[in-house]
Design an enzyme around this catalytic site. Sequence first.
Site, mmCIF file in Angstrom:
data_model
loop_
_atom_site.group_PDB
_atom_site.id
_atom_site.type_symbol
_atom_site.label_atom_id
_atom_site.label_comp_id
_atom_site.label_asym_id
_atom_site.label_seq_id
_atom_site.Cartn_x
_atom_site.Cartn_y
_atom_site.Cartn_z
ATOM 1 N N GLY A 84 3.895 -56.687 -29.514
ATOM 2 C CA GLY A 84 2.703 -57.252 -28.870
ATOM 3 C C GLY A 84 1.989 -56.212 -28.033
ATOM 4 O O GLY A 84 2.462 -55.092 -27.859
ATOM 5 N N ARG A 87 0.452 -52.905 -23.334
ATOM 6 C CA ARG A 87 -0.329 -52.166 -22.334
ATOM 7 C C ARG A 87 -1.811 -52.155 -22.671
ATOM 8 O O ARG A 87 -2.562 -51.340 -22.152
ATOM 9 C CB ARG A 87 0.176 -50.750 -22.233
ATOM 10 N N ARG A 170 -10.885 -48.834 -26.396
ATOM 11 C CA ARG A 170 -10.846 -48.602 -27.839
ATOM 12 C C ARG A 170 -11.771 -49.590 -28.532
ATOM 13 O O ARG A 170 -11.876 -50.757 -28.118
ATOM 14 C CB ARG A 170 -9.416 -48.773 -28.316
ATOM 15 N N ARG A 177 -2.922 -56.402 -36.793
ATOM 16 C CA ARG A 177 -2.049 -55.471 -37.490
ATOM 17 C C ARG A 177 -1.233 -56.227 -38.527
ATOM 18 O O ARG A 177 -1.114 -57.459 -38.432
ATOM 19 C CB ARG A 177 -1.095 -54.830 -36.465
ATOM 20 N N ASP A 245 3.394 -52.315 -37.189
ATOM 21 C CA ASP A 245 2.590 -52.757 -36.041
ATOM 22 C C ASP A 245 1.461 -51.770 -35.737
ATOM 23 O O ASP A 245 0.664 -52.012 -34.837
ATOM 24 C CB ASP A 245 3.462 -52.935 -34.796
ATOM 25 N N ASN A 246 1.400 -50.672 -36.467
ATOM 26 C CA ASN A 246 0.328 -49.700 -36.236
ATOM 27 C C ASN A 246 -0.649 -49.626 -37.401
ATOM 28 O O ASN A 246 -1.488 -48.736 -37.452
ATOM 29 C CB ASN A 246 0.920 -48.307 -35.986
HETATM 30 P P1 AMP Z 1 3.436 -47.676 -30.054
HETATM 31 O O1 AMP Z 1 4.659 -46.868 -30.368
HETATM 32 O O2 AMP Z 1 2.503 -47.009 -29.093
HETATM 33 O O3 AMP Z 1 2.745 -48.167 -31.269
HETATM 34 O O4 AMP Z 1 3.932 -48.955 -29.252
HETATM 35 C C1 AMP Z 1 4.929 -49.826 -29.727
HETATM 36 C C2 AMP Z 1 5.031 -51.031 -28.843
HETATM 37 O O5 AMP Z 1 5.418 -50.634 -27.507
HETATM 38 C C3 AMP Z 1 3.758 -51.823 -28.688
HETATM 39 O O6 AMP Z 1 4.092 -53.182 -28.587
HETATM 40 C C4 AMP Z 1 3.190 -51.296 -27.389
HETATM 41 O O7 AMP Z 1 2.334 -52.229 -26.763
HETATM 42 C C5 AMP Z 1 4.449 -51.077 -26.569
HETATM 43 N N1 AMP Z 1 4.279 -50.031 -25.551
HETATM 44 C C6 AMP Z 1 4.123 -48.706 -25.720
HETATM 45 N N2 AMP Z 1 3.989 -48.075 -24.560
HETATM 46 C C7 AMP Z 1 4.055 -49.024 -23.590
HETATM 47 C C8 AMP Z 1 3.988 -49.025 -22.162
HETATM 48 N N3 AMP Z 1 3.838 -47.878 -21.473
HETATM 49 N N4 AMP Z 1 4.095 -50.205 -21.521
HETATM 50 C C9 AMP Z 1 4.256 -51.347 -22.178
HETATM 51 N N5 AMP Z 1 4.323 -51.427 -23.530
HETATM 52 C C10 AMP Z 1 4.234 -50.287 -24.226
HETATM 53 MG MG MG Z 2 1.264 -49.269 -31.634
#
Ligand code: AMP
Ligand code: MG
Length: 488
Positions: A84, A87, A170, A177, A245-246
Amino acid sequence: MRYQNTYVNLDTRLYHEQPPTPLDNPRVGHFNTQVAQQLGWANDEDLMTNWVEILGGQYVPADFKPLSMAYAGHQFGQWAGQLGDGRGLLMAQVLDNHGQPQDLHLKGAGLTPYSRMGDGRAVLRSTIREYLCGHALTQLGIPSSNALGFVVSNTRVRRERIEAGAALMRVADSHIRLGHVEWIASFAPDVLGEFTNYMIDTYYPECRDSETPVLAFLTAVIERTARMIADWQLIGFAHGVMNTDNLSITGSTLDFGPFGFMERFNPAWINNHSDHTGRYAYQNQPAIGHWNLNVWLPHFMRLEGVTRETLSECLAPYEATFMQHYQQGLCRKLGLPHQRESLNLAFEWLTLLEDNLLDYTNSFRALLGLVAPADHPYEQKLLATMTTELSNDAQQVWQDWSTRYLASIEQLSLEQAVDDMTTNNPVYVLRNGMAQRAITAAEQGQFEEVDRVFRLLANPYSVQDIANDLDSNAPAPDTPQMPISCSS
Ligand code: AMP
Ligand code: MG
């Protein structure tokens, strides 16, 4: 702006309505005027005057409907369960000046129910990388999220060291996704029908004309994904973390973390330092796209008229679509017609690049210095550099290849060939070193380099005065790779 906040009308289990948590003393990072115009943001005095406060989470305009979205995903091939927006917040949905839906999503906006162990923040370093990359891909003509701008702040964020918190607004045609559907299948399967209708009506309305809109929609998602990944391969882009998720359901590049642009050509190149097995290596991206779609599609079997067989039929053309788009693009990069002999030349050329670790971007562009030297002094220099980097054995291979290549070009309209080559081979891409130099200056409070790189990448297919040698020089072959990790 023409607001169209529709996500907030969906089943309430899918999101959490909340405002951002303000950053401490947000200040201007950079603002993308072109995006502001595209969105209609530029015509709204309140938004223009208060953009820093809006991105800093201190002011939420009345027409915004901020919410965090639930989604799930497969990360590095494993089911990761609930993820989800941890951030980021979907701040508003609008129709842009082409009538296309666009989401405004504030990344770095603070804690949400989906933050898990995270702090809800984004650091300046990763914000700049995301900002410049969305801009770079968009200007290269590759479907991608972009951004309206970013701010930096006094909020302290702990990563390997303490860094400045930042936030990026953004802009993407959708923030849905593949992982949204995975979340629904696990946690709210009864809303899949409603959600699928929403995706079709909002992003693929043309599929309503089909007798089987769901299958038409899935076919279209698959096609767009295949084409996007072909575009990445052609430009030398490695996403770095192609978890489900990306990946967006619109086939638009989303979520920039450990991405990179190819420098010295190595198909097995892994840009993401945290990717120990090379799952997301450059050359694996087409297969990973297929893998992701393949775990995603079976969820739709819950819907009427969708069976394993019909899903297989939807997915079957993925490889051919990718190949068609990739091979056609490769021929265009060489200024040649799409046919077998051109492809043979193209693959020999790629082998020459790989064997001699030549710079991917510069070498393709250098061919203009061979084909039409009189009009291309910059490319002649690239060509001279390239040939000095060839091994002794490779000199002969190059002589032989370039003779046959020029013979093929001579059978065509030179004008057409030059046009194809100029519009398909950029002069500038966002090299890791370029982004890093802009980041280092910004961390000292100087944003001129971010601005210069931004302007350079606004016209990536033309040689520009504001460029310097570092923008187009590949690192020496024995330089250790810059460590780009998932930490952001
Ligand atoms: P990402 O690897 O950036 O695609 O993030 C994977 C998941 O981790 C997603 O659900 C992001 O919202 C969550 N996430 C990444 N960085 C943070 C953060 N600093 N605080 C809270 N959630 C995060
Ligand atoms: Mg992501």
